[in-house]
Every structure is written in C-alpha cells, then in structure tokens.
Design an enzyme around this catalytic site. Structure first.
Site, mmCIF file in Angstrom:
data_model
loop_
_atom_site.group_PDB
_atom_site.id
_atom_site.type_symbol
_atom_site.label_atom_id
_atom_site.label_comp_id
_atom_site.label_asym_id
_atom_site.label_seq_id
_atom_site.Cartn_x
_atom_site.Cartn_y
_atom_site.Cartn_z
ATOM 1 N N TYR A 150 0.799 -1.165 -0.052
ATOM 2 C CA TYR A 150 -0.187 -0.062 -0.122
ATOM 3 C C TYR A 150 0.657 1.308 0.000
ATOM 4 O O TYR A 150 0.450 2.380 -0.095
ATOM 5 C CB TYR A 150 -0.887 -0.003 1.339
ATOM 6 C CG TYR A 150 -2.232 -0.858 0.983
ATOM 7 C CD1 TYR A 150 -2.243 -2.109 0.754
ATOM 8 C CD2 TYR A 150 -3.516 -0.061 1.161
ATOM 9 C CE1 TYR A 150 -3.312 -2.895 0.783
ATOM 10 C CE2 TYR A 150 -4.727 -0.923 0.766
ATOM 11 C CZ TYR A 150 -4.286 -2.133 0.857
ATOM 12 O OH TYR A 150 -5.966 -2.865 0.589
ATOM 13 N N LYS A 161 3.460 -15.242 3.633
ATOM 14 C CA LYS A 161 3.896 -15.890 2.549
ATOM 15 C C LYS A 161 5.441 -16.311 2.267
ATOM 16 O O LYS A 161 5.896 -15.875 1.594
ATOM 17 C CB LYS A 161 3.034 -15.378 1.155
ATOM 18 C CG LYS A 161 3.412 -16.249 -0.056
ATOM 19 C CD LYS A 161 2.128 -17.491 0.060
ATOM 20 C CE LYS A 161 2.395 -18.388 -1.219
ATOM 21 N NZ LYS A 161 1.668 -19.510 -1.128
ATOM 22 N N ASP A 178 -2.371 -18.515 2.072
ATOM 23 C CA ASP A 178 -3.527 -19.190 1.317
ATOM 24 C C ASP A 178 -4.082 -20.303 2.300
ATOM 25 O O ASP A 178 -5.160 -20.329 2.391
ATOM 26 C CB ASP A 178 -2.839 -19.873 -0.070
ATOM 27 C CG ASP A 178 -1.572 -20.438 0.397
ATOM 28 O OD1 ASP A 178 -0.846 -20.161 1.466
ATOM 29 O OD2 ASP A 178 -0.855 -21.114 -0.445
ATOM 30 N N ASP A 208 -5.927 -7.168 4.441
ATOM 31 C CA ASP A 208 -6.993 -6.452 3.613
ATOM 32 C C ASP A 208 -8.066 -7.557 2.954
ATOM 33 O O ASP A 208 -9.067 -7.792 3.401
ATOM 34 C CB ASP A 208 -6.626 -5.338 2.485
ATOM 35 C CG ASP A 208 -7.914 -5.055 1.725
ATOM 36 O OD1 ASP A 208 -8.827 -4.675 2.213
ATOM 37 O OD2 ASP A 208 -7.618 -5.186 0.412
ATOM 38 N N ASP A 253 -11.921 -9.351 4.546
ATOM 39 C CA ASP A 253 -13.214 -9.321 3.971
ATOM 40 C C ASP A 253 -13.598 -11.156 3.773
ATOM 41 O O ASP A 253 -14.953 -10.996 4.291
ATOM 42 C CB ASP A 253 -12.968 -9.076 2.452
ATOM 43 C CG ASP A 253 -13.201 -7.764 1.998
ATOM 44 O OD1 ASP A 253 -13.171 -6.976 3.003
ATOM 45 O OD2 ASP A 253 -13.798 -7.402 0.860
HETATM 46 C C1 IPM Z 1 -10.384 -1.282 3.378
HETATM 47 C C2 IPM Z 1 -10.587 -1.067 2.055
HETATM 48 C C3 IPM Z 1 -9.634 -0.071 1.581
HETATM 49 C C4 IPM Z 1 -8.226 -0.738 1.768
HETATM 50 C C5 IPM Z 1 -9.488 0.601 0.312
HETATM 51 C C6 IPM Z 1 -11.131 1.497 0.052
HETATM 52 C C7 IPM Z 1 -8.590 1.560 0.096
HETATM 53 O O1 IPM Z 1 -10.618 -2.177 1.076
HETATM 54 O O2 IPM Z 1 -10.472 -0.567 4.241
HETATM 55 O O3 IPM Z 1 -10.427 -2.510 3.815
HETATM 56 O O4 IPM Z 1 -7.907 -1.421 0.721
HETATM 57 O O5 IPM Z 1 -7.698 -0.850 2.680
HETATM 58 MN MN MN Z 2 -10.733 -3.765 2.171
#
Ligand code: IPM
Ligand code: MN
Length: 344
Positions: free
Chosen positions: A137, A187, A219, A243, A247
């Site tokens: 990032y 990894k 993974d 990140d 999710d």
């Molecule tokens: C998160 C989001 C952000 C990230 C994006 C919107 C830049 O996906 O907060 O997880 O990748 O960190």
């Molecule tokens: Mn995210």
C-alpha cells in the site's frame, strides 16, 4: 464531588453512499451511551468525499487535515463513488489519513454472533491486526514506457523493521490479554525477503511478550478460516494480506454489514480513525436498507480507544441483542431497536 463530565472531540466524516446513513445511527447511539456513562462528544462534521471533490476538486485540503489532527478521534462512514475515478478518494483521503496520522494498526475483529445466519464455523472469534502504513500500500512503484509494448508497472512492498515491529508488538500485547496465542500470516515461502523480516520480528516480539507464536501461509490461512477458524485468536499480518483476509472473515461471520474496524495510533500521539469495513455501497444508498451494525461496532471500538470501555460494551451488547432477536429489516428499524437496547 461528582466527576467532571468527560468530553471528546470527534470529527465525523460521513463520506459517500450509505456512509451518512449508517454513521448517523452510530453517532446518536454514542451520544445516548455518553449520557448514561457521563461523557459528551463534540462532533465536528466534515463533509469530505465524492460530492465535495466533484464540487471543489479538493480531496483533503490542508486546513481540514490540520483540524483533523487536533481531534481525539475520527469517525468515518465510507468513501468511494462511481462518479469519481478509482483511487482518487481511496488514496487521496482514506490512505492518506492512515499514513499521515501514522495509524499503523488496522484492528478488525471478526466473530460469530448469535442469531446471525453465517457461512462460517461457530468457533470463529478472532481479531486481525493488519499493518496499516506499509507493504504494497505504500505507493512505491511506477509505470515506465507507458503506452508501449514494454510498458512496465511495479508495486513494491515496503517493510521496515520499525514498522513491522510496532505492529507485531501491538498484536502480541493484545494476544497476551486474550488467549496468549498469536498467529503470523504471511507467505514466507515465496516472499522470502519480507517474510524473513516478519518472521524474525514476530519470534522476537512473541518471546518478549510471553505469547506463543503460530504461523500460517496466507493461502492456508484462508482455508483454515473456513474449515478450522478455532485455531486463530489474534492474527497479525501485512497490509494487503490483512485487507483480503478480513473480507473473508467478514463474509464468514454474516457479511460486511456487521464488520468493524479501527485505524489505530496505539501510542495515542494523535487521533485514531474508526470506520466500518464496508464501502459506500452506492447501489443501496438512499433505499433505507443499509445495516448500521458495522458502523455501530466501529463506534464501540472508538469508545474503547477513547477510554470509555463501559459505553463501548453497551453498544456491542445492543448489537448482539438485536441480532439475537432476529435483526432488523431497515436502517430505521435497526436504529429504533438499538436505541431501546442501549436504554435498558
Ligand atoms: C479497506 C478498504 C480499503 C483498503 C480501500 C477502500 C482503499 O478495502 O479498508 O479494507 O484497501 O484498505
Ligand atoms: Mn478492504
């Protein structure tokens, strides 16, 4: 003599899409909890986001950035809009705040809550400590020979010893307060340079903090999150892996609508920033369907960080109670049910 009323300055950045809808619910509940626990919040509305950008061309003006630095915390809805090119607000606002305020920990709890019809196993109850200022990032890289057949794009992952260490130290301290077990996710079999640094630092810090250290490749960690999440308690990982796995953890625990996150400056030398994991969801903005639970749980993380753990616990308990009784069908119904719970 009664205690003086505690007061905190919080910048409220509703942002785009459903951001204003969900943060309004959370803000009211924080105020309600404040009345019950003896503190007030001085909310400072801050209308940054796509509308402001399209109207003025500004993403994060210097004056606003300096104002934000002076607050006790920042409460953010979501940024991003189909009418703004990808990256403008994400990099220019969200990531810039994470980097410039040195919010080096992204704290993302994930847990199965009663009453939620979730895809994941029942014993999923963990916290991901995502490094938040480095890795892929960081923005190191570029494009050369643009537009030719030899066009070359690079993104370099930056991992500093200091940056890795402070993040792992936060995670190890958190693990010491919970199960005493920390898992590094990386990894190391392919990313041997960054992997070596992360592993050596994690071993040192875990020994120093007296926690046991496990390791999983990213993974395999995805597989275990689905098949055997009980093996995880505190996970520490780099920015991009964090990140992605958060999710997944969100999807397994009932979806992004329930997931909270805190961008922390653990040293408290400046404000930390709290935001739900979900995005601006422009497709449902204005329909009244947005689930404010993720925003409310993010507000709870904020209250905890500000030093109001009892109020934080009230907000989380309210979300749990509403979920346990079947949830609510609309943003307004959520607000009503949560208000009743906090009043209990
Ligand atoms: C998160 C989001 C952000 C990230 C994006 C919107 C830049 O996906 O907060 O997880 O990748 O960190
Ligand atoms: Mn995210």
């Amino acid at each position: 003599m009664p205690d003086k009323v505690r007061s905190y300055v919080v910048a409220h950045l509703p942002g785009d899409g459903i951001g204003p809808e969900v943060t309004a619910v959370a803000r009211d509940l924080v105020d309600q909890a404040g009345k019950q626990h003896g503190f007030t919040i001085d909310w400072r509305p801050c209308p940054l986001g796509s509308e402001h950008y399209l109207r003025t061309g500004e993403v994060l003006p210097d004056e606003i950035r300096s104002e934000l630095r002076k607050t006790d915390a920042i409460f953010l809805g979501a940024v991003g809009s189909p009418s703004v090119p990808p990256g403008v607000l994400e990099r220019g606002l969200l990531l810039r705040l994470r980097f410039e305020l040195d919010l080096y920990v992204n704290l993302r709890p994930a847990k199965q809550r009663l009453g939620v019809d979730a895809a994941g196993a029942d014993d999923l109850d963990l916290v991901v400590v995502r490094e938040n200022t480095e890795g892929l990032y960081a923005g190191a890289g570029g494009i050369v020979h643009r537009g030719t057949a030899f066009e070359t794009a690079t993104e370099e992952s930056l991992n500093t010893r200091a940056g890795v260490e402070r993040c792992v130290r936060y995670a190890a301290k958190l693990a010491a307060k919970r199960s005493g077990n920390l898992t590094l996710v990386h990894k190391t079999n392919v990313l041997t340079n960054a992997g070596s640094l992360w592993m050596r630092v994690a071993e040192e810090v875990a020994a120093d903090q007296g926690v046991t250290l496990d390791y999983a490749h990213v993974d395999a960690a995805c597989l275990y999150l689905v098949s055997d999440p009980g093996r995880f308690d505190v996970i520490v990982t780099d920015n991009l892996f964090g990140d992605i796995i958060t999710d997944l953890a969100a999807a397994l625990t009932g979806g992004l609508g329930l997931s909270a996150s805190g961008n922390l400056n653990p040293d408290k030398t400046g404000p930390s920033m709290f935001e739900p994991v979900h995005g601006s969801a422009p497709d449902i903005a204005g329909t009244g369907k947005a689930n404010p639970a993720g925003a409310v749980l993010s507000a709870a993380l904020m209250l905890d960080h500000l030093g109001e753990p009892a109020a934080a616990a009230d907000l989380e308990a309210a979300v749990d109670a509403v979920l346990a009784s079947g949830g609510a069908a609309s943003t307004d119904a959520w607000a009503e049910a949560l208000t009743a719970e906090v009043a209990r």
